[in-house]
Design an enzyme around this catalytic site. Structure first.
Site, PDB file in Angstrom:
ATOM      1  N   SER A 110       0.809  -1.619  -0.144  1.00  0.00           N
ATOM      2  CA  SER A 110      -0.609   0.355  -0.119  1.00  0.00           C
ATOM      3  C   SER A 110       1.041   1.106  -0.185  1.00  0.00           C
ATOM      4  O   SER A 110       0.501   2.171  -1.061  1.00  0.00           O
ATOM      5  CB  SER A 110      -1.313   0.232   1.663  1.00  0.00           C
ATOM      6  OG  SER A 110      -1.425  -0.775   1.566  1.00  0.00           O
ATOM      7  N   TYR A 136      -6.449  -4.582  -7.613  1.00  0.00           N
ATOM      8  CA  TYR A 136      -6.173  -4.352  -5.974  1.00  0.00           C
ATOM      9  C   TYR A 136      -5.022  -3.644  -5.370  1.00  0.00           C
ATOM     10  O   TYR A 136      -4.195  -4.127  -5.967  1.00  0.00           O
ATOM     11  CB  TYR A 136      -6.035  -5.488  -4.482  1.00  0.00           C
ATOM     12  CG  TYR A 136      -6.515  -4.912  -2.970  1.00  0.00           C
ATOM     13  CD1 TYR A 136      -7.638  -4.527  -2.967  1.00  0.00           C
ATOM     14  CD2 TYR A 136      -4.955  -4.849  -2.295  1.00  0.00           C
ATOM     15  CE1 TYR A 136      -6.979  -4.284  -1.076  1.00  0.00           C
ATOM     16  CE2 TYR A 136      -4.885  -4.426  -1.120  1.00  0.00           C
ATOM     17  CZ  TYR A 136      -6.144  -4.083  -0.227  1.00  0.00           C
ATOM     18  OH  TYR A 136      -6.193  -3.537   0.836  1.00  0.00           O
ATOM     19  N   ASP A 237       2.925  -4.235 -10.128  1.00  0.00           N
ATOM     20  CA  ASP A 237       2.464  -4.442  -9.250  1.00  0.00           C
ATOM     21  C   ASP A 237       3.045  -6.033  -8.720  1.00  0.00           C
ATOM     22  O   ASP A 237       1.687  -6.756  -9.132  1.00  0.00           O
ATOM     23  CB  ASP A 237       0.796  -3.718  -8.896  1.00  0.00           C
ATOM     24  CG  ASP A 237       0.658  -4.473  -6.889  1.00  0.00           C
ATOM     25  OD1 ASP A 237       1.674  -4.793  -6.750  1.00  0.00           O
ATOM     26  OD2 ASP A 237      -0.219  -3.525  -7.392  1.00  0.00           O
ATOM     27  N   GLU A 238       4.145  -5.898  -8.313  1.00  0.00           N
ATOM     28  CA  GLU A 238       4.130  -8.006  -8.471  1.00  0.00           C
ATOM     29  C   GLU A 238       4.423  -7.472  -6.618  1.00  0.00           C
ATOM     30  O   GLU A 238       4.484  -9.418  -6.429  1.00  0.00           O
ATOM     31  CB  GLU A 238       5.773  -7.438  -8.756  1.00  0.00           C
ATOM     32  CG  GLU A 238       6.001  -7.258 -10.151  1.00  0.00           C
ATOM     33  CD  GLU A 238       5.851  -8.671 -11.216  1.00  0.00           C
ATOM     34  OE1 GLU A 238       6.405  -9.591 -10.693  1.00  0.00           O
ATOM     35  OE2 GLU A 238       5.714  -8.080 -12.294  1.00  0.00           O
TER      36      GLU A 238
HETATM   37  C1  LIG Z   1      -1.615  -7.024  -1.210  1.00  0.00           C
HETATM   38  C2  LIG Z   1      -1.795  -6.454  -2.549  1.00  0.00           C
HETATM   39  C3  LIG Z   1      -1.106  -4.788  -2.606  1.00  0.00           C
HETATM   40  C4  LIG Z   1      -0.734  -4.283  -0.913  1.00  0.00           C
HETATM   41  O1  LIG Z   1      -0.011  -4.553   0.274  1.00  0.00           O
HETATM   42  P1  LIG Z   1      -0.082  -4.443   1.813  1.00  0.00           P
HETATM   43  O2  LIG Z   1       0.448  -4.709   2.202  1.00  0.00           O
HETATM   44  O3  LIG Z   1      -1.956  -5.496   1.461  1.00  0.00           O
HETATM   45  O4  LIG Z   1      -0.215  -2.990   1.377  1.00  0.00           O
HETATM   46  C5  LIG Z   1      -1.083  -4.305  -3.249  1.00  0.00           C
HETATM   47  N1  LIG Z   1      -1.245  -5.071  -4.526  1.00  0.00           N
HETATM   48  C6  LIG Z   1      -1.464  -5.833  -4.608  1.00  0.00           C
HETATM   49  C7  LIG Z   1      -1.184  -6.863  -6.225  1.00  0.00           C
HETATM   50  C8  LIG Z   1      -1.293  -7.067  -3.660  1.00  0.00           C
HETATM   51  O5  LIG Z   1      -1.804  -8.129  -4.354  1.00  0.00           O
END
Ligand SMILES: *Cc1c(COP(=O)(O)O)cnc(C)c1O
Length: 437
Positions: A110, A136, A237-238
């Site tokens: 996040s 997400y 976003d990995e």
């Molecule tokens: C879980 C997740 C996040 C957020 O990570 P957190 O550690 O919960 O803040 C961001 N991007 C993706 C693809 C996620 O699966």
């Protein structure tokens, strides 16, 4: 319900809860968790992928022990420390050429995505961001603002435009899903969203929380070409599916693309909180004191992350994710042949999803059955959760250390759970306190 679970409800807020069954754990080893009732539970969730090496891995434990035995402070805000420098040097070797600039460290996916969302706008002067419906990217205000998951209870950024993620199963074929999604994007650029105003496009190389959607062949290659044409930064976003989970080190490698910015989190710390953004120097060095929290870059979490990366390499865990993932995938395909509830099995490596439907022709989401199945699996000794914009996709993100035997054992438990749910042997009432998401 166990004593620990009930006690928790009297002392701990439920704001961070995302519960599927009354699980309380007191320990864990490898792919197994120990319940407070003494049961050993096979863990196919790995705390949403965060326990990348499983539980109590000696490499993480030893690294943390060393880092805490001669502690180089508790932050990188106002001093350099060696674990952070080593980790940054290592991460720079693991991303494509144009992302090989500088590394920023945070605590979570996040704060990492939030930082990217802020810096790309600030550094390029372009006000808009693109992301996918169902995406997400995090649970803080700034990361939620660039997400598209319907379960989130927060607002979106004024400059955000959400576009459809190609869903091969829903549309009927990968080719049709790809063409529809690309047509949508090109139409958007020709109308409401002038591409020269877009700073960045946030992508998930597999859309995990949105339903473990695997992009059609050549889709992201076409997205990359559009981004290059218009000077839009491509952000991969990995956080959940990267770091070897997909059977490649970076999940974007399947698409043959080279993102400008790569975001790591979850499994990076092997259970400790640490995230990283890797990108070009011009973006990543935009301004000092731009995005910071006090214990960012603490040497303990950085040392744990370095141990995770070294273990992934030393123990060939990327290859293990591919091999064991294939075994699990085949076992799930065999279940699909016998359970009409299963509409689709998909994923890559150890990032797998099983979509449950009430009718294979209409593909109606079997939302209630998904909740009952994960509950029943928990009763039978297997931990897994469900995801998806319709809450009907079982998600498999086990530790990267999973063995083939464990993969088969878990599939056998799931087989029994699906049988029990289909036969109506699992009472709907048990779901009352477990809304999931
Ligand atoms: C879980 C997740 C996040 C957020 O990570 P957190 O550690 O919960 O803040 C961001 N991007 C993706 C693809 C996620 O699966």
């Amino acid at each position: 319900m166990s004593g620990l679970y009930a006690r928790e409800s009297r002392s701990v807020s439920r704001m961070a809860h995302l519960r599927f069954f009354p699980q309380a754990v007191v320990g864990g080893n490898g792919a197994y968790l120990t319940g407070d009732d003494g049961r050993q539970l096979l863990d196919f969730a790995a705390s949403w992928g965060a326990a990348s090496l499983g539980h109590s891995h000696p490499a993480v434990r030893d690294a943390v022990h060393r880092a805490l035995s001669d502690q180089a402070g508790a932050s990188y805000l106002s001093s350099a420390n060696e674990p952070c420098v080593l980790l940054a040097e290592k991460l720079l070797t693991l991303v494509p050429e144009q992302a090989r600039g500088r590394v920023w460290f945070g605590h979570s996916g996040s704060d990492a995505n939030e930082t990217v969302a802020r810096v790309v706008v600030a550094a390029t002067g372009r006000p808009r961001i693109l992301a996918f419906n169902g995406a997400y990217h995090g649970g803080t205000v700034g990361s939620m603002a660039v997400s598209g998951h319907p379960a989130q209870q927060g607002g979106r950024a004024a400059g955000l435009t959400l576009v459809p993620y190609p869903n091969s199963y829903a549309v009927g074929s990968p080719e049709a899903a790809k063409d529809a999604a690309l047509a949508d994007l090109e139409k958007l650029f020709a109308t409401e969203v002038p591409p020269e105003e877009v700073a960045a496009f946030f992508i998930e190389p597999i859309q995990s929380d949105g339903g473990m959607l695997v992009p059609p062949d050549r889709y992201f290659k076409a997205v990359e070409m559009l981004c290059r044409k218009h000077g839009i930064l491509l952000v991969s976003d990995e956080v959940k599916v990267g770091l070897g989970r997909s059977g490649r080190f970076n999940a974007f490698e399947y698409s043959g693309i080279e993102p400008d910015i790569v975001v790591f989190g979850k499994g990076l710390g092997g259970g400790l909180p640490i995230s990283a953004v890797v990108g070009p120097e011009a973006i990543m060095n935009h301004a000092a004191a731009f995005s910071l929290q006090t214990v960012h870059g603490n040497p303990v979490c950085a040392a744990a992350a370095l141990a995770v990366l070294q273990t992934i390499e030393r123990d060939h865990l990327v290859a293990n994710a591919e091999r064991t993932g294939t075994v699990l995938r085949k076992a799930l395909d065999r279940l699909a042949a016998r359970h009409p509830l299963i509409g689709d099995v998909r994923g890559q490596g150890l990032a797998l999803g099983v979509e449950l439907v009430t009718d294979r022709d209409t593909r109606q989401p079997a939302t209630r059955q998904a909740a009952l199945t994960v509950y029943r699996a928990f009763q039978l000794g297997l931990v897994l959760y469900y995801v998806g914009v319709n809450s009907n996709v079982l998600e498999f993100t086990p530790p990267l250390t999973l063995t083939e035997t464990q993969a088969r054992d878990g599939a056998a438990i799931l087989d029994q759970a699906l049988t029990d749910v289909a036969a109506g042997r699992v009472d709907d009432d048990i779901l009352a306190d477990f809304a999931g998401w």
